[in-house]
Design an enzyme around this catalytic site. Structure first.
Site, short mmCIF file in Angstrom:
data_model
loop_
_atom_site.label_atom_id
_atom_site.label_comp_id
_atom_site.label_asym_id
_atom_site.label_seq_id
_atom_site.Cartn_x
_atom_site.Cartn_y
_atom_site.Cartn_z
N GLU A 98 -7.55 -13.29 -16.86
CA GLU A 98 -7.94 -12.37 -17.91
C GLU A 98 -9.20 -12.85 -18.65
O GLU A 98 -10.04 -12.05 -19.02
CB GLU A 98 -6.79 -12.20 -18.90
CG GLU A 98 -6.83 -10.86 -19.59
CD GLU A 98 -5.67 -10.67 -20.53
OE1 GLU A 98 -4.71 -11.47 -20.48
OE2 GLU A 98 -5.72 -9.73 -21.34
N ASP A 99 -9.30 -14.14 -18.86
CA ASP A 99 -10.35 -14.64 -19.77
C ASP A 99 -11.50 -15.39 -19.10
O ASP A 99 -12.49 -15.68 -19.75
CB ASP A 99 -9.76 -15.58 -20.82
CG ASP A 99 -8.73 -14.88 -21.69
OD1 ASP A 99 -8.73 -13.63 -21.68
OD2 ASP A 99 -7.94 -15.57 -22.35
#
Ligand code: MN
Length: 747
Positions: A98-99
């Site tokens: 996600e990051d």
């Protein structure tokens, strides 16, 4: 997006960690060693390196390097939930896709299908929890499906949230509030559903601490103060039992179970009772060590009921009939020698592990070995309901969920078996708008569980609802009183406004025709003055009155003529409101004065100072209370106590409208505070109470309400105070009055 990001250019095997990271890795490996049946240190190390490398240079709000977060989550997964090797690796990598630049393909290549499957699930459900409002029902469903496929996804998510909650104080206040509310309303009930009681309790306490720091500290302090007394009482209670157990050769542990802080708070609120009374219901848990079995629990039960009198209605046998989440225990409540109720739980060590850590405690993911019955049953049950939304199954599903989950919400099924969540009290009109605003506008009737019912009938959980629509808009403005959802309300209001606008436009037209005919010229601003003088709150509402026929347009013509000719306005009907004739009127006026004069009491942090604000009536904040502001639709700010229940819902539905406020140092203003007083009735008691209050410095009483019943006395006093300390001082003085048993702030 870009092609070069599809592969991490990183080889964990040849990467050398620096000394501090080596130390962190070592600690993680030690935790795994201690808690996991089997684990692969090399894979854990590789995952550690990938997470360190990919989050490099990023810090958390605390200022710490980011990688410490996934590492902490991995430790929770291993130590506190007791999961497996694969889960630890997934926890380490849970934020990478996600990051960071790491992709799911990278994960699959490096760590295999299972880990990548878990990461994919984690990335997806982080979206589930972010979604608010009407989408939540569908996404919640998807979440359940994910759960049924691999519960580890959800368990890692709990660990992630737990660590975020433990480090919540580093975030800005506004964020703290919205995360804490979400945790309280979504994660904690779900953790409970999974039987993760310890985590659920900690999540609740941490949320409560963030939402209501004063309330939290108050209960924590009280608990510390009472610790010794509690331990003494438990000891005394156990003396006769201990002898019996020792005599029969039992191996056991006794836990005096202080309820966790948030549960005490909830009880105080629900029962409107002070701490002491809630607390007096103390609870004991007897845990039987190996090799004791469930039959021995029954023997202990009989020792206890031999020594003390049980309350039959309070007996529960969760051993023969475990809860759906796997919880097993015997519960009984008995009366001790001092006449107090004591709740006793009896269970084996294994049952206790399950109760504290959930099914994951004994769910070892091993292939081939005998799988846990409880878990299988749970998974099968969720699947069955999802795949086959028959009305009976749906009702069961809902009933079970309702026990532990959203008690303020009901679950409604569409004709296709899709699940939707609505607030309690919702009607088919709410449902219709929830599905689509067009369906709401055209709704003619509803079928609930196959039967035609009025649109205004309240729905219950498990109902299957079908809305019958017409070809044209059928929206009835009166529906506004029959709906509870925001969506339905705002759409109906909008409709009413549109309708009103049409009417007032026709009113304005009528006026403009007349103005032209009589050649009257008046500015819009003066017209507002005239409409106010004619007792309309706005020009719009005056035109509405003309348009709907409740006011003759000629009256306006006359008023305008008079306004123009005299330059001012005379109205014979004006002299109506004079100051307080009756005590109530006087009090109301005083109250209004107080409200007005309070306008310099707050500092709106980071906002312009000329924002209009007012204090909400639902929780009546007093300086010293923890408060936040909520921007209303009209743009002014309503101040709520952080402990206010209404605020909870507001934060949940609209976190962006929260503003941080704090009290100005000195206000010199007066606020409304209520005190509940309970005691023994006697002659002159009311007199004593009112003289204590009036003799206290600068205290005015607004009202006192009492009822007495066979010697006991219960009353509510409403007073004006400067701040919380002032209120507490008064409470202390009241408590000193002869015969008063309790006095506490009352909502
Ligand atoms: Mn995270």
């Amino acid at each position: 997006m870009s092609a070069e990001k599809t592969k991490i250019k990183f080889d964990p095997d040849s990467y050398e960690l620096a000394a501090p990271q080596k130390k962190d890795l070592k600690q993680l490996l030690a935790v795994c060693e201690q808690n996991l049946d089997q684990f692969e240190p090399e894979t854990v190390e590789r995952a550690f390196k990938v997470t360190y490398w990919s989050h490099d240079g990023i810090t958390r709000a605390s200022g710490e390097p980011y990688y410490l977060h996934p590492v902490a989550v991995a430790e929770i997964v291993a130590e506190e939930i007791g999961m497996d090797n694969v889960s630890v690796i997934a926890a380490l990598l849970h934020d990478t896709v996600e990051d960071t630049d790491v992709t799911l393909d990278d994960i699959r290549r490096e760590f295999g299908d299972t880990v990548s499957y878990l990461i994919d699930g984690l990335t997806k459900i982080s979206g589930v929890f972010k979604t608010k409002g009407t989408k939540q029902a569908e996404t919640f469903m998807k979440l359940l499906i994910t759960m049924a496929e691999d519960l580890r996804v959800v368990l890692i998510k709990f660990a992630d949230r737990l660590h975020n909650m433990r480090t919540l104080h580093h975030l800005p206040r506004k964020k703290q509030l919205s995360i804490a509310t979400e945790t309280l309303e979504l994660y904690a009930p779900l953790a409970h559903r999974f039987g993760l009681f310890k985590i659920k309790s900690e999540l609740e306490d941490l949320s409560f601490k963030a939402l209501d720091p004063t309330g939290f500290k108050f209960i924590a302090r009280k608990l510390r103060e009472k610790k010794e007394a509690r331990e003494a009482a438990i000891h005394q209670f156990m003396v006769p039992i201990q002898q019996q157990l020792d005599g029969a050769g039992f191996n056991f542990e006794i836990k005096g179970r202080p309820k966790h802080i948030y549960s005490i708070y909830k009880k105080m609120m629900r029962q409107q009772k002070p701490f002491e009374e809630i607390y007096d219901l103390f609870a004991i848990r007897i845990i039987l060590d190996e090799p004791h079995s469930k039959e021995d629990c029954w023997r202990v039960y009989s020792f206890i009921t031999d020594a003390y009198t049980p309350i039959p209605e309070r007996f529960r046998d969760f051993i023969s009939v475990p809860k759906a989440n796997g919880y097993q225990s015997l519960h009984t409540t008995v009366i001790n020698n001092r006449g107090q109720k004591v709740e006793v739980q009896i269970r084996t060590r294994k049952m206790d592990e399950i109760a504290e850590r959930g099914l994951a405690a004994h769910w070892k993911y091993k292939e081939g070995t005998d799988k846990n019955q409880g878990l299988d049953r749970f998974v099968r049950w969720v699947r069955e309901v999802l795949e086959n939304p028959r009305p009976e199954a749906a009702t069961e599903f809902v009933e079970d969920f309702q026990l532990n989950l959203y008690t303020d919400e009901i679950y409604i099924f569409t004709p296709k078996g899709e699940l939707r969540t609505l607030p309690k009290g919702a009607t088919p009109i709410d449902f219709a708008f929830d599905v689509h605003s067009e369906i709401g506008e055209r709704a003619l009737a509803a079928k609930v569980n196959g039967k035609i019912v009025p649109l205004r009938q309240k729905l219950s959980s498990g109902d299957q609802v079908e809305v019958i629509t017409g070809k044209q808009i059928n929206l009835n403005p009166d529906w506004i009183n029959d709906v509870v959802t925001h969506k339905a309300k705002s759409r109906i209001r909008q409709f009413i406004k549109q309708k009103e606008r049409k009417i007032s436009d026709s009113g304005r037209e009528a006026w403009e025709k007349k103005a032209e005919r009589f050649n009257l010229e008046i500015s819009e601003q003066d017209l507002v003055t005239v409409s106010n003088k004619l007792k309309y709150p706005s020009m719009q509402s005056m035109f509405y009155a003309i348009g709907s026929g409740t006011m003759d347009v000629n009256k306006l013509v006359k008023a305008v003529k008079s306004f123009i000719s005299k330059g001012r306005f005379e109205d014979e009907t004006e002299a109506k409101t004079q100051t307080g004739d009756t005590p109530e009127e006087f009090q109301d006026q005083f109250y209004d004065e107080v409200k007005k004069s309070s306008s310099n009491s707050l500092v709106l942090n980071g906002l312009l100072t000329d924002v209009k604000y007012s204090f909400s009536k639902c929780c009546n904040p007093i300086p010293g209370d923890d408060v936040v502001g909520f921007i209303s639709r009209d743009g002014d700010v309503k101040i709520h106590r952080i402990a206010c229940n209404n605020l909870r819902h507001l934060i949940q539905s609209d976190p962006d409208r929260i503003v941080d406020v704090s009290w100005a140092k000195q206000t010199g203003n007066q606020f409304v505070g209520a005190i509940k007083i309970i005691g023994e009735d006697r002659v002159g008691l009311i007199n004593d109470i009112s003289s204590v209050i009036s003799n206290s410095l600068k205290t005015n009483m607004k009202s006192i309400n009492v009822s007495s019943d066979s010697g006991s006395f219960e009353g509510t006093v409403i007073i004006f105070v400067e701040d919380l300390k002032h209120l507490e001082r008064i409470i202390k003085r009241i408590l000193k009055i002869d015969g008063i048993k309790q006095a506490y702030r009352y909502e």
